[in-house]
Scaffold this active site. Structure first.
Site, PDB file in Angstrom:
ATOM      1  N   ARG A 247       0.834  -1.214   0.000  1.00  0.00           N
ATOM      2  CA  ARG A 247       0.000   0.000   0.000  1.00  0.00           C
ATOM      3  C   ARG A 247       0.868   1.263   0.000  1.00  0.00           C
ATOM      4  O   ARG A 247       0.562   2.244  -0.663  1.00  0.00           O
ATOM      5  CB  ARG A 247      -0.953  -0.004   1.194  1.00  0.00           C
ATOM      6  CG  ARG A 247      -2.393   0.021   0.685  1.00  0.00           C
ATOM      7  CD  ARG A 247      -3.416   0.146   1.774  1.00  0.00           C
ATOM      8  NE  ARG A 247      -3.718  -1.155   2.349  1.00  0.00           N
ATOM      9  CZ  ARG A 247      -3.776  -1.424   3.652  1.00  0.00           C
ATOM     10  NH1 ARG A 247      -3.528  -0.472   4.535  1.00  0.00           N
ATOM     11  NH2 ARG A 247      -4.083  -2.620   4.075  1.00  0.00           N
TER      12      ARG A 247
ATOM     13  N   TYR B 133      11.140  21.541  -6.181  1.00  0.00           N
ATOM     14  CA  TYR B 133      12.467  21.767  -6.765  1.00  0.00           C
ATOM     15  C   TYR B 133      12.922  20.530  -7.516  1.00  0.00           C
ATOM     16  O   TYR B 133      12.593  19.418  -7.162  1.00  0.00           O
ATOM     17  CB  TYR B 133      13.508  22.141  -5.704  1.00  0.00           C
ATOM     18  CG  TYR B 133      13.603  21.213  -4.502  1.00  0.00           C
ATOM     19  CD1 TYR B 133      12.743  21.356  -3.419  1.00  0.00           C
ATOM     20  CD2 TYR B 133      14.567  20.217  -4.440  1.00  0.00           C
ATOM     21  CE1 TYR B 133      12.838  20.531  -2.304  1.00  0.00           C
ATOM     22  CE2 TYR B 133      14.685  19.392  -3.330  1.00  0.00           C
ATOM     23  CZ  TYR B 133      13.809  19.549  -2.263  1.00  0.00           C
ATOM     24  OH  TYR B 133      13.906  18.733  -1.169  1.00  0.00           O
ATOM     25  N   PRO B 134      13.684  20.757  -8.591  1.00  0.00           N
ATOM     26  CA  PRO B 134      14.270  19.627  -9.283  1.00  0.00           C
ATOM     27  C   PRO B 134      15.641  19.311  -8.696  1.00  0.00           C
ATOM     28  O   PRO B 134      16.293  20.206  -8.137  1.00  0.00           O
ATOM     29  CB  PRO B 134      14.406  20.152 -10.717  1.00  0.00           C
ATOM     30  CG  PRO B 134      14.612  21.624 -10.567  1.00  0.00           C
ATOM     31  CD  PRO B 134      13.921  22.044  -9.285  1.00  0.00           C
ATOM     32  N   MET B 135      16.057  18.078  -8.778  1.00  0.00           N
ATOM     33  CA  MET B 135      17.395  17.704  -8.293  1.00  0.00           C
ATOM     34  C   MET B 135      17.974  16.537  -9.082  1.00  0.00           C
ATOM     35  O   MET B 135      17.256  15.849  -9.806  1.00  0.00           O
ATOM     36  CB  MET B 135      17.364  17.363  -6.802  1.00  0.00           C
ATOM     37  CG  MET B 135      16.630  16.097  -6.453  1.00  0.00           C
ATOM     38  SD  MET B 135      16.785  15.695  -4.683  1.00  0.00           S
ATOM     39  CE  MET B 135      18.539  15.303  -4.533  1.00  0.00           C
TER      40      MET B 135
ATOM     41  N   LYS C 139      21.406  13.455  -8.885  1.00  0.00           N
ATOM     42  CA  LYS C 139      22.489  12.868  -8.104  1.00  0.00           C
ATOM     43  C   LYS C 139      23.794  13.184  -8.848  1.00  0.00           C
ATOM     44  O   LYS C 139      23.852  13.137 -10.086  1.00  0.00           O
ATOM     45  CB  LYS C 139      22.279  11.354  -7.965  1.00  0.00           C
ATOM     46  CG  LYS C 139      21.196  10.995  -6.928  1.00  0.00           C
ATOM     47  CD  LYS C 139      21.636  11.396  -5.534  1.00  0.00           C
ATOM     48  CE  LYS C 139      20.989  10.640  -4.408  1.00  0.00           C
ATOM     49  NZ  LYS C 139      19.566  10.813  -4.207  1.00  0.00           N
TER      50      LYS C 139
ATOM     51  N   HIS D 196      18.924   8.164   4.184  1.00  0.00           N
ATOM     52  CA  HIS D 196      18.049   9.250   3.721  1.00  0.00           C
ATOM     53  C   HIS D 196      16.603   9.011   4.197  1.00  0.00           C
ATOM     54  O   HIS D 196      15.946   9.914   4.713  1.00  0.00           O
ATOM     55  CB  HIS D 196      18.127   9.325   2.190  1.00  0.00           C
ATOM     56  CG  HIS D 196      17.010  10.066   1.547  1.00  0.00           C
ATOM     57  ND1 HIS D 196      17.018  11.426   1.390  1.00  0.00           N
ATOM     58  CD2 HIS D 196      15.835   9.634   1.030  1.00  0.00           C
ATOM     59  CE1 HIS D 196      15.902  11.804   0.804  1.00  0.00           C
ATOM     60  NE2 HIS D 196      15.162  10.733   0.571  1.00  0.00           N
TER      61      HIS D 196
ATOM     62  N   GLN E  30       5.640  13.903   0.733  1.00  0.00           N
ATOM     63  CA  GLN E  30       6.485  14.191  -0.420  1.00  0.00           C
ATOM     64  C   GLN E  30       6.098  13.330  -1.608  1.00  0.00           C
ATOM     65  O   GLN E  30       5.616  12.219  -1.457  1.00  0.00           O
ATOM     66  CB  GLN E  30       7.955  14.027  -0.056  1.00  0.00           C
ATOM     67  CG  GLN E  30       8.596  12.701  -0.392  1.00  0.00           C
ATOM     68  CD  GLN E  30       8.306  11.616   0.635  1.00  0.00           C
ATOM     69  OE1 GLN E  30       7.309  11.653   1.337  1.00  0.00           O
ATOM     70  NE2 GLN E  30       9.164  10.633   0.694  1.00  0.00           N
TER      71      GLN E  30
ATOM     72  N   SER F 144      22.500  13.510   0.342  1.00  0.00           N
ATOM     73  CA  SER F 144      22.428  14.866  -0.219  1.00  0.00           C
ATOM     74  C   SER F 144      23.755  15.605  -0.127  1.00  0.00           C
ATOM     75  O   SER F 144      24.160  16.279  -1.078  1.00  0.00           O
ATOM     76  CB  SER F 144      21.350  15.703   0.490  1.00  0.00           C
ATOM     77  OG  SER F 144      20.082  15.130   0.303  1.00  0.00           O
TER      78      SER F 144
HETATM   79  O1  76R Z   1      10.499   3.609   2.913  1.00  0.00           O
HETATM   80  C1  76R Z   1      11.590   4.049   2.650  1.00  0.00           C
HETATM   81  O2  76R Z   1      12.632   3.831   3.311  1.00  0.00           O
HETATM   82  C2  76R Z   1      11.673   4.925   1.468  1.00  0.00           C
HETATM   83  C3  76R Z   1      13.015   5.449   1.429  1.00  0.00           C
HETATM   84  C4  76R Z   1      13.146   6.552   0.459  1.00  0.00           C
HETATM   85  C5  76R Z   1      13.657   6.457  -0.851  1.00  0.00           C
HETATM   86  C6  76R Z   1      14.146   5.248  -1.605  1.00  0.00           C
HETATM   87  C7  76R Z   1      12.829   7.926   0.719  1.00  0.00           C
HETATM   88  C8  76R Z   1      12.275   8.400   1.892  1.00  0.00           C
HETATM   89  N1  76R Z   1      13.179   8.667  -0.391  1.00  0.00           N
HETATM   90  C9  76R Z   1      13.667   7.793  -1.361  1.00  0.00           C
HETATM   91  C10 76R Z   1      14.111   8.130  -2.633  1.00  0.00           C
HETATM   92 MN1  76R Z   1      13.257  10.677  -0.490  1.00  0.00          MN
HETATM   93  N2  76R Z   1      13.282  12.689  -0.575  1.00  0.00           N
HETATM   94  C11 76R Z   1      14.049  13.414  -1.462  1.00  0.00           C
HETATM   95  C12 76R Z   1      14.055  14.760  -1.017  1.00  0.00           C
HETATM   96  O3  76R Z   1      16.234  17.946  -0.399  1.00  0.00           O
HETATM   97  C13 76R Z   1      16.881  16.898  -0.453  1.00  0.00           C
HETATM   98  O4  76R Z   1      18.029  16.801   0.091  1.00  0.00           O
HETATM   99  C14 76R Z   1      16.331  15.696  -1.172  1.00  0.00           C
HETATM  100  C15 76R Z   1      14.877  15.873  -1.645  1.00  0.00           C
HETATM  101  C16 76R Z   1      13.259  14.852   0.116  1.00  0.00           C
HETATM  102  C17 76R Z   1      12.962  16.077   0.936  1.00  0.00           C
HETATM  103  C18 76R Z   1      12.785  13.527   0.397  1.00  0.00           C
HETATM  104  C19 76R Z   1      11.976  13.198   1.465  1.00  0.00           C
HETATM  105  N3  76R Z   1      14.204  10.556  -2.292  1.00  0.00           N
HETATM  106  C20 76R Z   1      14.397   9.413  -3.026  1.00  0.00           C
HETATM  107  C21 76R Z   1      15.008   9.761  -4.288  1.00  0.00           C
HETATM  108  C22 76R Z   1      15.356   8.799  -5.437  1.00  0.00           C
HETATM  109  C23 76R Z   1      16.754   8.232  -5.260  1.00  0.00           C
HETATM  110  C24 76R Z   1      17.066   7.138  -6.267  1.00  0.00           C
HETATM  111  O5  76R Z   1      16.151   6.419  -6.702  1.00  0.00           O
HETATM  112  O6  76R Z   1      18.260   7.002  -6.630  1.00  0.00           O
HETATM  113  C25 76R Z   1      15.184  11.143  -4.281  1.00  0.00           C
HETATM  114  C26 76R Z   1      15.775  12.006  -5.364  1.00  0.00           C
HETATM  115  C27 76R Z   1      14.680  11.609  -3.014  1.00  0.00           C
HETATM  116  C28 76R Z   1      14.713  12.932  -2.595  1.00  0.00           C
HETATM  117  N4  76R Z   1      12.306  10.763   1.355  1.00  0.00           N
HETATM  118  C29 76R Z   1      11.917   9.710   2.144  1.00  0.00           C
HETATM  119  C30 76R Z   1      11.772  11.920   1.909  1.00  0.00           C
HETATM  120  C31 76R Z   1      11.000  11.556   3.072  1.00  0.00           C
HETATM  121  C32 76R Z   1      10.215  12.574   3.925  1.00  0.00           C
HETATM  122  C33 76R Z   1      11.090  10.200   3.216  1.00  0.00           C
HETATM  123  C34 76R Z   1      10.508   9.325   4.302  1.00  0.00           C
HETATM  124  C35 76R Z   1       9.018   9.351   4.331  1.00  0.00           C
HETATM  125  C36 76R Z   1       8.446   8.202   3.644  1.00  0.00           C
HETATM  126  O7  76R Z   1       9.044   7.107   3.708  1.00  0.00           O
HETATM  127  O8  76R Z   1       7.353   8.367   3.059  1.00  0.00           O
END
Ligand code: 76R
Length: 254
Positions: A131, A150-152, A154, A177, A190, A228
């Site tokens: 889910r 915002y776009p980003m 790696k 992360h 998000q 990051s």
């Molecule tokens: O359940 C999990 O553990 C999911 C883990 C997770 C992944 C794989 C996760 C959790 N994210 C993932 C992937 Mn994210 N995320 C961002 C940003 O500003 C910055 O520095 C980065 C911008 C935020 C704020 C954010 C928030 N995440 C990614 C990816 C793809 C990477 C790839 O595939 O190579 C990006 C670019 C990215 C960026 N992330 C979370 C959050 C939050 C709040 C969570 C935890 C909440 C949740 O699990 O719903």
């Protein structure tokens, strides 16, 4: 070759940033302005009627600062629908008073870092995780007041090249992360959508919150996290406030 993680794609996203031509607006006859706000309200109400359905979601936000005036966000199952929406908007009277400032096209994505199992044996994945993953792929736009987009990408520098790391290293970094992200449960929602091959950066990040301080806090805290601090590259940031389509009148009245 280094292994690319498995990914699953969900809804396509269009972030459409517009500015209002306030001079043309002030100069327009009352009757034309009335028709224009009506057309904007109708257009957006129609798009938002999908909320909670399997067919997508839409929302409109005011943008604070000089980068734009309005942000329209649309999630739909196909890119074709986004294309259609863009043209329908252009056909409104309201569009005649706006200019395009910026747009972003992406597709929601869940990768193998979240769950390897989901890709190998989706039936075996527990209900809660399934889910969670499906929620990421077909995101409902929350009622939260504030949005940050915002776009980003790696980083691909000789010293810090995300794409040269082994899967396990990337998975560890993404787990770290995720730990930071989970501390914001209840404060931040998000949507992460991939834009590789679709737009200029690798992902579009859309954060929602009822408190703009949480938007600042999460981005700041993540800057210290390795995923990051070593590997994140960022584009421009946009912040906005959600409003119901009925408020187009009030917004345009100033
Ligand atoms: O359940 C999990 O553990 C999911 C883990 C997770 C992944 C794989 C996760 C959790 N994210 C993932 C992937 Mn994210 N995320 C961002 C940003 O500003 C910055 O520095 C980065 C911008 C935020 C704020 C954010 C928030 N995440 C990614 C990816 C793809 C990477 C790839 O595939 O190579 C990006 C670019 C990215 C960026 N992330 C979370 C959050 C939050 C709040 C969570 C935890 C909440 C949740 O699990 O719903």
């Amino acid at each position: 070759m280094v292994e690319a993680p498995e990914t699953a794609e969900g809804w396509y996203a269009l972030h459409d940033f517009r500015s209002v031509d306030w001079d043309a607006w002030r100069d327009a006859p009352e009757r034309d302005r009335e028709a224009a706000v009506e057309s904007a309200e109708q257009f957006q109400n129609h798009r938002e009627r999908l909320a909670g359905s399997d067919d997508g979601d839409s929302a409109v936000f005011t943008v604070t600062g000089n980068k734009a005036d309005l942000l329209f966000v649309h999630f739909r199952p196909t890119l074709d629908e986004l294309d259609q929406i863009q043209r329908s908007f252009e056909a409104t009277e309201f569009a005649g008073y706006t200019e395009r400032e910026y747009s972003y096209v992406s597709v929601t994505e869940v990768s193998g870092y979240v769950s390897d199992e989901y890709f190998t044996d989706p039936e075996a994945v527990d209900e809660g995780l399934r889910r969670y993953i499906e929620g990421k792929l077909t995101p409902e736009i929350p009622d939260d007041t504030y949005v940050s987009f915002y776009p980003m990408s790696k980083r691909r520098d000789p010293e810090y090249n995300w794409y040269d790391l082994d899967f396990d290293e990337r998975a560890d970094l993404m787990a770290g992360h995720g730990d930071v992200g989970r501390e914001y449960a209840g404060k931040i929602k998000q949507v992460i959508a991939s834009s590789v091959g679709l737009d200029d950066w690798e992902w579009g990040v859309t954060l929602f919150s009822d408190d703009p301080t949480h938007l600042k806090d999460i981005v700041y805290e993540m800057r210290f996290d390795e995923a990051s601090s070593k590997y994140g590259e960022f584009g421009s940031f946009y912040v906005g406030r959600r409003f119901p389509p009925e408020d187009f009148h009030a917004y345009m009245a100033g």
